[in-house]
Design a protein around this motif. Structure first.
Motif, PDB file in Angstrom:
ATOM      1  N   MET A 165      -9.199  -8.584   2.726  1.00  0.00           N
ATOM      2  CA  MET A 165      -9.816  -9.329   3.828  1.00  0.00           C
ATOM      3  C   MET A 165     -11.170  -9.943   3.480  1.00  0.00           C
ATOM      4  SD  MET A 165      -8.975  -6.913   7.067  1.00  0.00           S
ATOM      5  CE  MET A 165      -9.254  -8.153   8.319  1.00  0.00           C
ATOM      6  N   SER A 166     -11.769  -9.539   2.389  1.00  0.00           N
ATOM      7  CA  SER A 166     -13.089 -10.060   2.048  1.00  0.00           C
ATOM      8  C   SER A 166     -13.034 -11.231   1.068  1.00  0.00           C
ATOM      9  CB  SER A 166     -13.963  -8.944   1.472  1.00  0.00           C
ATOM     10  OG  SER A 166     -13.426  -8.499   0.256  1.00  0.00           O
ATOM     11  N   LEU A 167     -11.840 -11.590   0.634  1.00  0.00           N
ATOM     12  CA  LEU A 167     -11.684 -12.686  -0.319  1.00  0.00           C
ATOM     13  C   LEU A 167     -10.906 -13.844   0.294  1.00  0.00           C
ATOM     14  CD1 LEU A 167     -10.601 -10.589  -3.451  1.00  0.00           C
ATOM     15  CD2 LEU A 167     -12.920 -11.316  -2.824  1.00  0.00           C
ATOM     16  N   HIS A 168     -11.179 -15.046  -0.170  1.00  0.00           N
ATOM     17  CA  HIS A 168     -10.393 -16.212   0.228  1.00  0.00           C
ATOM     18  C   HIS A 168     -10.519 -17.282  -0.854  1.00  0.00           C
ATOM     19  CE1 HIS A 168     -13.477 -19.240   1.584  1.00  0.00           C
ATOM     20  NE2 HIS A 168     -14.223 -18.169   1.417  1.00  0.00           N
ATOM     21  N   TYR A 169      -9.615 -18.250  -0.792  1.00  0.00           N
ATOM     22  CA  TYR A 169      -9.681 -19.383  -1.719  1.00  0.00           C
ATOM     23  C   TYR A 169     -10.475 -20.502  -1.070  1.00  0.00           C
ATOM     24  CZ  TYR A 169      -5.961 -17.284  -4.535  1.00  0.00           C
ATOM     25  OH  TYR A 169      -5.235 -16.449  -5.333  1.00  0.00           O
ATOM     26  N   ASP A 170     -11.371 -21.122  -1.842  1.00  0.00           N
ATOM     27  CA  ASP A 170     -12.089 -22.275  -1.321  1.00  0.00           C
ATOM     28  C   ASP A 170     -11.215 -23.526  -1.499  1.00  0.00           C
ATOM     29  OD1 ASP A 170     -12.349 -23.099  -3.997  1.00  0.00           O
ATOM     30  OD2 ASP A 170     -14.495 -22.633  -4.105  1.00  0.00           O
ATOM     31  N   ASP A 171     -11.747 -24.684  -1.178  1.00  0.00           N
ATOM     32  CA  ASP A 171     -10.966 -25.923  -1.242  1.00  0.00           C
ATOM     33  C   ASP A 171     -10.589 -26.322  -2.663  1.00  0.00           C
ATOM     34  OD1 ASP A 171     -13.590 -26.496  -1.894  1.00  0.00           O
ATOM     35  OD2 ASP A 171     -13.703 -28.320  -0.691  1.00  0.00           O
ATOM     36  N   LYS A 172     -11.207 -25.701  -3.663  1.00  0.00           N
ATOM     37  CA  LYS A 172     -10.857 -25.960  -5.063  1.00  0.00           C
ATOM     38  C   LYS A 172      -9.969 -24.858  -5.637  1.00  0.00           C
ATOM     39  CE  LYS A 172     -15.105 -28.489  -5.835  1.00  0.00           C
ATOM     40  NZ  LYS A 172     -16.421 -28.478  -6.446  1.00  0.00           N
ATOM     41  N   GLU A 173      -9.506 -23.949  -4.748  1.00  0.00           N
ATOM     42  CA  GLU A 173      -8.658 -22.812  -5.131  1.00  0.00           C
ATOM     43  C   GLU A 173      -9.372 -21.783  -5.993  1.00  0.00           C
ATOM     44  OE1 GLU A 173      -5.584 -22.158  -3.811  1.00  0.00           O
ATOM     45  OE2 GLU A 173      -6.075 -23.870  -2.557  1.00  0.00           O
ATOM     46  N   TRP A 174     -10.698 -21.715  -5.846  1.00  0.00           N
ATOM     47  CA  TRP A 174     -11.483 -20.669  -6.496  1.00  0.00           C
ATOM     48  C   TRP A 174     -11.597 -19.501  -5.533  1.00  0.00           C
ATOM     49  CZ3 TRP A 174     -14.146 -21.030 -11.300  1.00  0.00           C
ATOM     50  CH2 TRP A 174     -13.989 -22.250 -11.943  1.00  0.00           C
ATOM     51  N   VAL A 175     -11.564 -18.294  -6.063  1.00  0.00           N
ATOM     52  CA  VAL A 175     -11.718 -17.109  -5.221  1.00  0.00           C
ATOM     53  C   VAL A 175     -13.178 -16.985  -4.804  1.00  0.00           C
ATOM     54  CG1 VAL A 175     -11.538 -14.593  -5.124  1.00  0.00           C
ATOM     55  CG2 VAL A 175      -9.802 -15.907  -6.339  1.00  0.00           C
ATOM     56  N   GLN A 176     -13.399 -16.825  -3.512  1.00  0.00           N
ATOM     57  CA  GLN A 176     -14.741 -16.661  -2.961  1.00  0.00           C
ATOM     58  C   GLN A 176     -14.802 -15.381  -2.135  1.00  0.00           C
ATOM     59  OE1 GLN A 176     -17.369 -18.874  -3.513  1.00  0.00           O
ATOM     60  NE2 GLN A 176     -15.934 -19.751  -4.978  1.00  0.00           N
TER      61      GLN A 176
END
Length: 104
Positions: A73-84
Motif C-alpha cells: 500500500m505504500s508503493l505506486h507507479y508514477d506516470d513514467k512507470e517508476w516505483v514511488q
C-alpha cells in the motif's frame, strides 16, 4: 513476524531487534525495499494484547511488506512507470480506510 532481521545495503546495515514482553501483543516492526535506492521501514503498535492485536498487525504487515507494488500500500507507479513511495500520511489514511471498512 520478520521476513529478514538483518539486511545489508552496500555499506549500510539494518538490524531489527525487538524484545518480547512474553505475551502476544500488537507491536510490529518491518522493512521492505522501496526501490533500488530506498528502504521502507515501518513500526506499528495496535492497542491491546492478544490474538486480535496480532491479527491486525499481520494484516498491516501484509499490506506493507510485499516487494510487489500491487500488494504494498505504500508503493505506486508514477506516470513514467517508476516505483514511488507514497507519503506517510497517505499510507496511514489508506490503512485507516481499509481497517474501518472491515478489510483488516
Amino acid at each position: 513476524m520478520f521476513k529478514d532481521r538483518h539486511k545489508s545495503f552496500g555499506s549500510f546495515e539494518l538490524l531489527l531487534m525487538p524484545q518480547s514482553a512474553g505475551h502476544l501483543g500488537g507491536d510490529l516492526v518491518g522493512q521492505f525495499p522501496a526501490d533500488l535506492n530506498h528502504l521502507g521501514i515501518y513500526a506499528s503498535d495496535v492497542t491491546g494484547q492478544g490474538i486480535r492485536s496480532v491479527f491486525m498487525n499481520a494484516r498491516i504487515a501484509g499490506s506493507l511488506s510485499s516487494d510487489s507494488v500491487a500488494q504494498n500500500m505504500s508503493l505506486h507507479y508514477d506516470d513514467k512507470e517508476w516505483v514511488q513511495v507514497l507519503p506517510s500520511v497517505v499510507v496511514i489514511s489508506k490503512l485507516n480506510r481499509k481497517a474501518l471498512a472491515g478489510c483488516m
